[in-house]
Design an enzyme around this catalytic site. Structure first.
Site, short mmCIF file in Angstrom:
data_model
loop_
_atom_site.label_atom_id
_atom_site.label_comp_id
_atom_site.label_asym_id
_atom_site.label_seq_id
_atom_site.Cartn_x
_atom_site.Cartn_y
_atom_site.Cartn_z
N TYR A 53 40.33 194.80 4.21
CA TYR A 53 40.79 193.80 3.41
C TYR A 53 41.87 194.20 2.66
O TYR A 53 42.91 193.67 2.30
CB TYR A 53 39.93 192.77 3.17
CG TYR A 53 39.18 192.10 4.16
CD1 TYR A 53 40.04 190.93 4.80
CD2 TYR A 53 37.89 192.42 4.52
CE1 TYR A 53 39.46 190.40 5.78
CE2 TYR A 53 37.59 191.81 5.58
CZ TYR A 53 38.19 190.94 6.43
OH TYR A 53 37.54 190.15 7.31
N GLN A 86 43.99 178.42 8.97
CA GLN A 86 42.91 179.38 9.19
C GLN A 86 43.38 180.86 8.52
O GLN A 86 42.61 181.68 8.44
CB GLN A 86 42.52 179.66 10.50
CG GLN A 86 41.84 178.29 11.07
CD GLN A 86 42.22 178.50 12.74
OE1 GLN A 86 41.37 179.09 13.35
NE2 GLN A 86 43.15 178.00 13.13
N HIS A 104 39.52 179.81 5.83
CA HIS A 104 38.75 181.18 6.07
C HIS A 104 39.09 181.75 4.86
O HIS A 104 38.73 183.13 5.15
CB HIS A 104 39.14 181.84 7.17
CG HIS A 104 38.78 181.06 8.60
ND1 HIS A 104 39.51 181.25 9.72
CD2 HIS A 104 37.89 180.18 8.76
CE1 HIS A 104 38.85 180.44 10.75
NE2 HIS A 104 37.83 179.85 10.20
N GLY A 170 50.46 178.06 16.06
CA GLY A 170 49.91 179.10 15.93
C GLY A 170 48.71 179.68 16.15
O GLY A 170 48.27 180.42 15.27
N THR A 171 47.77 178.56 16.74
CA THR A 171 46.31 179.15 16.74
C THR A 171 45.83 179.14 18.14
O THR A 171 46.22 178.40 18.88
CB THR A 171 45.46 178.28 16.01
OG1 THR A 171 44.20 178.45 16.21
CG2 THR A 171 45.64 176.85 16.06
#
Ligand code: OAD
Length: 229
Positions: A53, A86, A104, A170-171
Site C-alpha cells: 500500500y 470502489q 473499499h 470501469g468496473t
C-alpha cells in the site's frame, strides 16, 4: 434536482496511470490477493502488506485526474451527483467531485489495528511497522480487505434506491457487495455502463463500450441534454 448515482471502479483511473486489478496487466497478475489484501495476509507478513500500500500511495502522489473524472464534475451543475467508488485513490476528490463515498477505503488514511473507527489522515506518507495510532496500536491501511465488512455499503444502497439515473464506469463487477448495488436502483431509472470490455450485467443497461476518457463525456452529454428538455 434529479439524482445521478455513479458507481466507479479501477477503470476510471486507468488513464491516469493507475493499474486496474483484473486486466491482463492488472495488479492481481503481479500479486496474490491472499498475500496483500486479506486480514490473514496482513497477520502473516505486515511489512509486505504495508509496503504494497505504500507503493500504491507513492504512485497516487504522482498522478492526476483524467477526463473521465473531470466530466463527472461538470454534471454537478445539472444534477445531484453521488459517486460511489470502489477505488482507494482520491482522484474524484482531486477533480472536484463533492459527494464521494468510498466503499473499499482510502489510501491517504490509516487506522488503528485495534479500533476501526480511529482513522487518521496520513496524506501520501508511508506507514511503517512501529507507527502508532493515538490509542497506541499499530497503524494499518484504511482499506477494506477481502473477508472484511464493507461499512459503507448501507449508505451506498440507500443512495441507489433514490437514483433517477445510474451510471457504472470501469468496473468488472466481480466484487460483492459493490456489484450488487445496481439491484437497489429502481427498475424505471435508466442505467448506463462505460467500459472498453463487455461487462455482464443482469439488467437493461445502455452500454458505451469505450474508455472512460471518451465514454463518460458521452453519458454526461446525454444526461445534460435530458435535463434541459
Ligand atoms: P477490475 O480490475 O476488476 O476491473 C476494471 C474494469 O475497468 C474492467 O472491466 C476493465 O475493462 C475496465 N477498464 C480498463 N481500462 C479502462 C478505461 N480506460 N476506462 C474505463 N474502463 C476501463 O477493477 P474493479 O472492478 O474496480 O478491491 O475491482 C473491484 C475491487 O477488486 C477493487 O476495489 C479492489 C479489487 O480487488 C479491493 O482491493 C478490496
Amino acid at each position: 434536482m434529479k439524482r445521478v448515482v455513479i458507481l466507479t471502479g479501477a477503470g476510471i483511473s486507468a488513464e491516469s496511470g493507475i493499474s486496474t486489478f483484473r486486466d491482463s496487466d492488472g495488479l492481481w497478475e503481479q500479486y496474490r490477493v491472499e498475500d496483500v489484501a486479506t486480514p490473514e495476509g496482513y497477520a502473516k507478513d505486515k511489512a509486505l502488506v504495508l509496503d504494497f500500500y505504500n507503493q500504491r500511495r507513492r504512485q497516487l502522489a504522482t498522478v492526476e485526474p483524467n477526463e473521465g473524472h473531470k466530466q463527472l464534475v461538470r454534471l454537478e451543475q445539472y444534477y445531484d451527483v453521488q459517486i460511489i467508488t470502489q477505488n482507494v485513490d482520491n482522484l474524484h476528490e482531486q477533480a472536484g467531485s463533492k459527494n464521494v463515498l468510498h466503499l473499499h477505503g482510502e489510501l491517504t488514511k490509516a487506522r488503528s489495528e485495534r479500533n476501526d473507527d480511529l482513522i487518521v489522515d496520513i496524506g501520501y506518507n508511508d506507514i511503517h511497522l512501529g507507527d502508532k495510532a493515538p490509542d497506541g496500536a499499530q497503524l494499518r491501511p484504511h482499506i477494506v480487505w477481502f473477508g472484511e465488512a464493507v461499512p459503507n455499503i448501507e449508505p451506498a444502497a440507500a443512495l441507489c434506491e433514490q437514483a433517477d439515473f445510474f451510471v457504472v464506469v470501469g468496473t468488472s463487477m466481480n466484487v460483492y457487495p459493490a456489484a450488487g448495488l445496481i439491484h437497489y436502483v429502481p427498475r424505471t431509472s435508466p442505467c448506463y455502463l462505460v467500459d472498453p470490455k463487455a461487462v455482464t450485467i443482469s439488467r437493461n443497461i445502455k452500454v458505451i463500450q469505450e474508455k472512460a476518457g471518451t465514454g463518460v463525456k458521452k453519458v454526461v452529454d446525454e444526461l445534460i441534454e435530458l435535463c434541459n428538455k
